[in-house]
Structures are given as C-alpha cells and as structure tokens.
Motif scaffolding. Sequence first.
Motif, PDB file in Angstrom:
ATOM      1  N   SER A  27      -7.556  13.590   6.031  1.00 12.70           N
ATOM      2  CA  SER A  27      -6.265  14.055   5.363  1.00 12.70           C
ATOM      3  C   SER A  27      -5.287  13.115   5.021  1.00 12.70           C
ATOM      4  O   SER A  27      -4.175  13.552   4.144  1.00 12.70           O
ATOM      5  N   LEU A  28      -5.493  11.906   5.206  1.00  8.39           N
ATOM      6  CA  LEU A  28      -4.471  10.886   4.899  1.00  8.39           C
ATOM      7  C   LEU A  28      -4.973   9.912   3.747  1.00  8.39           C
ATOM      8  O   LEU A  28      -4.089   9.262   3.313  1.00  8.39           O
ATOM      9  N   TRP A  29      -6.036  10.356   3.351  1.00  5.31           N
ATOM     10  CA  TRP A  29      -6.596   9.383   2.002  1.00  5.31           C
ATOM     11  C   TRP A  29      -5.805   9.204   0.829  1.00  5.31           C
ATOM     12  O   TRP A  29      -5.825   8.459   0.145  1.00  5.31           O
ATOM     13  N   CYS A  30      -5.091  10.321   0.586  1.00  9.36           N
ATOM     14  CA  CYS A  30      -4.276  10.362  -0.656  1.00  9.36           C
ATOM     15  C   CYS A  30      -2.692  10.151  -0.308  1.00  9.36           C
ATOM     16  O   CYS A  30      -1.969  10.486  -1.113  1.00  9.36           O
ATOM     17  N   SER A  31      -2.370   9.972   0.855  1.00 16.56           N
ATOM     18  CA  SER A  31      -1.051   9.832   1.371  1.00 16.56           C
ATOM     19  C   SER A  31      -0.534   8.588   0.699  1.00 16.56           C
ATOM     20  O   SER A  31       0.966   8.616   0.643  1.00 16.56           O
ATOM     21  N   SER A  32      -1.266   7.552   0.424  1.00 17.25           N
ATOM     22  CA  SER A  32      -0.582   6.266  -0.331  1.00 17.25           C
ATOM     23  C   SER A  32      -1.793   5.635  -0.993  1.00 17.25           C
ATOM     24  O   SER A  32      -3.004   5.669  -0.783  1.00 17.25           O
ATOM     25  N   LEU A  33      -1.391   4.918  -2.044  1.00 17.93           N
ATOM     26  CA  LEU A  33      -1.931   4.084  -2.860  1.00 17.93           C
ATOM     27  C   LEU A  33      -2.973   2.999  -2.000  1.00 17.93           C
ATOM     28  O   LEU A  33      -4.154   2.812  -2.205  1.00 17.93           O
ATOM     29  N   GLU A  34      -2.227   2.653  -1.111  1.00 15.03           N
ATOM     30  CA  GLU A  34      -3.055   1.430  -0.104  1.00 15.03           C
ATOM     31  C   GLU A  34      -4.086   2.243   0.448  1.00 15.03           C
ATOM     32  O   GLU A  34      -5.060   1.705   0.469  1.00 15.03           O
ATOM     33  N   ILE A  35      -4.111   3.302   1.392  1.00 15.18           N
ATOM     34  CA  ILE A  35      -5.086   3.931   1.911  1.00 15.18           C
ATOM     35  C   ILE A  35      -6.027   4.312   0.784  1.00 15.18           C
ATOM     36  O   ILE A  35      -7.359   4.312   1.232  1.00 15.18           O
ATOM     37  N   ALA A  36      -5.858   5.065  -0.335  1.00 12.21           N
ATOM     38  CA  ALA A  36      -6.827   5.503  -1.231  1.00 12.21           C
ATOM     39  C   ALA A  36      -7.738   4.165  -1.556  1.00 12.21           C
ATOM     40  O   ALA A  36      -8.834   4.649  -1.572  1.00 12.21           O
ATOM     41  N   LYS A  37      -7.060   3.340  -1.756  1.00  7.34           N
ATOM     42  CA  LYS A  37      -7.982   1.947  -2.214  1.00  7.34           C
ATOM     43  C   LYS A  37      -8.805   1.576  -0.984  1.00  7.34           C
ATOM     44  O   LYS A  37     -10.090   1.557  -1.371  1.00  7.34           O
ATOM     45  N   LYS A  38      -8.288   1.631   0.249  1.00  8.33           N
ATOM     46  CA  LYS A  38      -9.392   1.362   1.229  1.00  8.33           C
ATOM     47  C   LYS A  38     -10.522   2.223   1.439  1.00  8.33           C
ATOM     48  O   LYS A  38     -11.663   2.082   1.992  1.00  8.33           O
ATOM     49  N   CYS A  39     -10.240   3.613   0.958  1.00  5.77           N
ATOM     50  CA  CYS A  39     -10.999   4.532   1.474  1.00  5.77           C
ATOM     51  C   CYS A  39     -11.893   4.843  -0.236  1.00  5.77           C
ATOM     52  O   CYS A  39     -12.641   5.833  -0.059  1.00  5.77           O
ATOM     53  N   GLN A  40     -11.522   4.081  -0.880  1.00  8.98           N
ATOM     54  CA  GLN A  40     -12.568   4.085  -2.473  1.00  8.98           C
ATOM     55  C   GLN A  40     -12.590   5.565  -3.001  1.00  8.98           C
ATOM     56  O   GLN A  40     -13.363   6.118  -3.307  1.00  8.98           O
ATOM     57  N   VAL A  41     -11.208   6.322  -2.816  1.00  6.74           N
ATOM     58  CA  VAL A  41     -11.007   7.238  -3.538  1.00  6.74           C
ATOM     59  C   VAL A  41      -9.673   7.340  -4.454  1.00  6.74           C
ATOM     60  O   VAL A  41      -9.042   8.314  -4.909  1.00  6.74           O
ATOM     61  N   THR A  42      -9.267   5.907  -5.102  1.00  8.98           N
ATOM     62  CA  THR A  42      -8.007   5.897  -5.803  1.00  8.98           C
ATOM     63  C   THR A  42      -8.280   6.670  -6.968  1.00  8.98           C
ATOM     64  O   THR A  42      -7.349   7.257  -7.261  1.00  8.98           O
ATOM     65  N   GLY A  43      -9.450   6.943  -7.818  1.00  7.19           N
ATOM     66  CA  GLY A  43      -9.568   7.781  -8.897  1.00  7.19           C
ATOM     67  C   GLY A  43      -9.185   9.047  -8.657  1.00  7.19           C
ATOM     68  O   GLY A  43      -8.459   9.659  -9.491  1.00  7.19           O
ATOM     69  N   GLN A  44      -9.963   9.425  -7.624  1.00  7.21           N
ATOM     70  CA  GLN A  44      -9.860  10.868  -7.465  1.00  7.21           C
ATOM     71  C   GLN A  44      -8.484  11.312  -6.831  1.00  7.21           C
ATOM     72  O   GLN A  44      -7.734  12.140  -7.496  1.00  7.21           O
ATOM     73  N   CYS A  45      -7.639  10.382  -6.135  1.00  8.91           N
ATOM     74  CA  CYS A  45      -6.518  10.682  -5.459  1.00  8.91           C
ATOM     75  C   CYS A  45      -5.446  10.665  -6.621  1.00  8.91           C
ATOM     76  O   CYS A  45      -4.629  11.297  -6.783  1.00  8.91           O
ATOM     77  N   GLU A  46      -5.560   9.739  -7.915  1.00 15.73           N
ATOM     78  CA  GLU A  46      -4.728   9.334  -8.836  1.00 15.73           C
ATOM     79  C   GLU A  46      -4.983  10.785 -10.037  1.00 15.73           C
ATOM     80  O   GLU A  46      -3.762  11.270 -10.326  1.00 15.73           O
ATOM     81  N   GLU A  47      -6.065  11.352  -9.857  1.00 15.47           N
ATOM     82  CA  GLU A  47      -6.089  12.686 -10.706  1.00 15.47           C
ATOM     83  C   GLU A  47      -5.771  13.656 -10.160  1.00 15.47           C
ATOM     84  O   GLU A  47      -5.222  14.598 -10.757  1.00 15.47           O
ATOM     85  N   TRP A  48      -5.677  13.885  -8.743  1.00  5.70           N
ATOM     86  CA  TRP A  48      -5.708  14.991  -8.029  1.00  5.70           C
ATOM     87  C   TRP A  48      -4.391  14.931  -7.422  1.00  5.70           C
ATOM     88  O   TRP A  48      -3.920  16.188  -7.259  1.00  5.70           O
ATOM     89  N   THR A  49      -3.760  14.150  -7.003  1.00  7.02           N
ATOM     90  CA  THR A  49      -2.705  14.265  -5.926  1.00  7.02           C
ATOM     91  C   THR A  49      -1.499  13.172  -6.446  1.00  7.02           C
ATOM     92  O   THR A  49      -0.388  13.693  -6.366  1.00  7.02           O
ATOM     93  N   PHE A  50      -1.813  12.109  -6.795  1.00  6.61           N
ATOM     94  CA  PHE A  50      -0.645  11.121  -6.845  1.00  6.61           C
ATOM     95  C   PHE A  50       0.472  11.489  -8.045  1.00  6.61           C
ATOM     96  O   PHE A  50      -0.062  11.950  -9.317  1.00  6.61           O
ATOM     97  N   PRO A  51       1.696  11.753  -7.720  1.00  4.74           N
ATOM     98  CA  PRO A  51       2.447  12.211  -8.514  1.00  4.74           C
ATOM     99  C   PRO A  51       2.983  11.106  -9.643  1.00  4.74           C
ATOM    100  O   PRO A  51       2.965  10.188  -9.349  1.00  4.74           O
TER     101      PRO A  51
END
Length: 254
Positions: A27-51
């Motif tokens: 639930s926190l993987w896309c709460s910040s860019l730092e966490i997304a990088k750690k969890c290897q979901v940066t691309g998904q979060c940028e497309e799906w979540t990051f404003p």
Amino acid sequence: MNGWVFCCVVFVAAVSVCYGECRFPPSLWCSSLEIAKKCQVTGQCEEWTFPSVNDVRPVNFTLYYESLCPDCRNFFADQLNLAYTKVGGIMNLTLVPYGNAREKQVGSRWEFDCQHGKEECVGNIIETCAIYIIKNITVYYPFIHCMETTDGLPEDAAAKCATKFKGIDLDKIMGCSKSSLGNELEHQMALQTNALQPPHTYVPWVTLNGVHTEEIEHKAETDLVNLICQTYQGLKPAGCKKEDNYQLHSCPRN
C-alpha cells in the motif's frame, strides 16, 4: 497500463522484493519516489499514481485519540504540534477524538464509556463539537492543541483556551457538547474509529494516507516531521529536515 496489469505487477513484486531491498507494505509502494525505486515499481507508479508538479497532493494524516490519555497528550505536545507548525502546508490533518471508548445506544441517544472516565467523554465531545462548528482546521487545531496541553477538567481547559484564540465561539461549542447533535457527532467518531483496518489496539493510533503499520506508528511517535516530509511527493518545504534519510523497513506481519 490498466488496473489488472498493474495489480499483477504489484503481486509479482511483492513475492520477489519484500524480503530483499524493498521492505514496505504494498500500500505504500507508490507513496513516494524513494519507496517506488526500492520496490522496483517506479515505472508503474509514475504511469499510474505519481502526480504532476502542479497536482501534488498533501499527505493525509489521521490521529485517533482520546482527550485525557497521557500518551495522546504527549503526542500532541511532542510531535503533532511541531509537524503542524513546520510542515502543515503539506499535510491534511484529521483529528478523531474517541480512542478506546465504547458506546451503546439507549433510546435515541448514545452512552459512552471512556477509558479515563466520564470527564474524558466530556473532553472528546467538546473537541468533536469544536471540529464540527469551527470547521476551519487553522482555527480549531490550536484550540484543541491547547486543550490537550492544559491541565484540569476539559470544560475548564476549553474555557481557558477559548480566550487565547480568535474565532472560538465557546457557547456554541459547549451547547453542542450537551445536545443531541453533539451526541450524534461523537457517535460518528465512534463509527470512524471502529471501522479501522486493522482495528486499533491502542492510542494514539495514526494512519498515513489511510495506512497503519507499526513502522508508521513508531516513526510518527518519534519524528513525525520527517515522516510527513519523506511521504510527500512534491518539492519539500523549508520545514523539512534535509539531513534526514528515514526509511520504513518492515514488511506486513502475517
């Protein structure tokens, strides 16, 4: 990417990274860019979540508490007020004064049994009515913080604190606290508290963007400013401490 594909990606990532470099609940993987990088979901979060820069949302932080609880009062004094003062502009703060109380319906009214006695129930309802009547958190937060850091009975604390701030109609607040409206408003606080998932087992109890974990709780109780700053996805305000490098590090408990 549609929702089904994103959920699949998250599920695969959860199996592979929870005990690797990523130690965060999904639930926190896309709460910040730092966490997304750690969890290897940066691309998904940028497309799906990051404003975008112009659409960054404040961090939603909710405090579930009870008015005469010593630990809750310490949290107001030691953590919450500092965070509200320094980084309140990037935080949506919600206060829920109910805590470990219990309620039962008697006729058309609710009766509340509070952990620290009847006076705590009085304090809870006064603060609930303040939130409802004032509505503007920049006005009611200082009033409630004052009550939570003032010794004595809640009614006396409310009277003292009302004289310190503009926009506090004490007569309306106290009238509400003794009325059927105040009774119903406190029932709504009970419903909100009892709907927590996972259910709360102590107070103060906090949620960060709707999520509660022991790591979030620990960080909130030791360095709330940094927790808010690390979670916020936009440009950090001056109140954020640049030297902090806090990272959450626990997977969900089984």
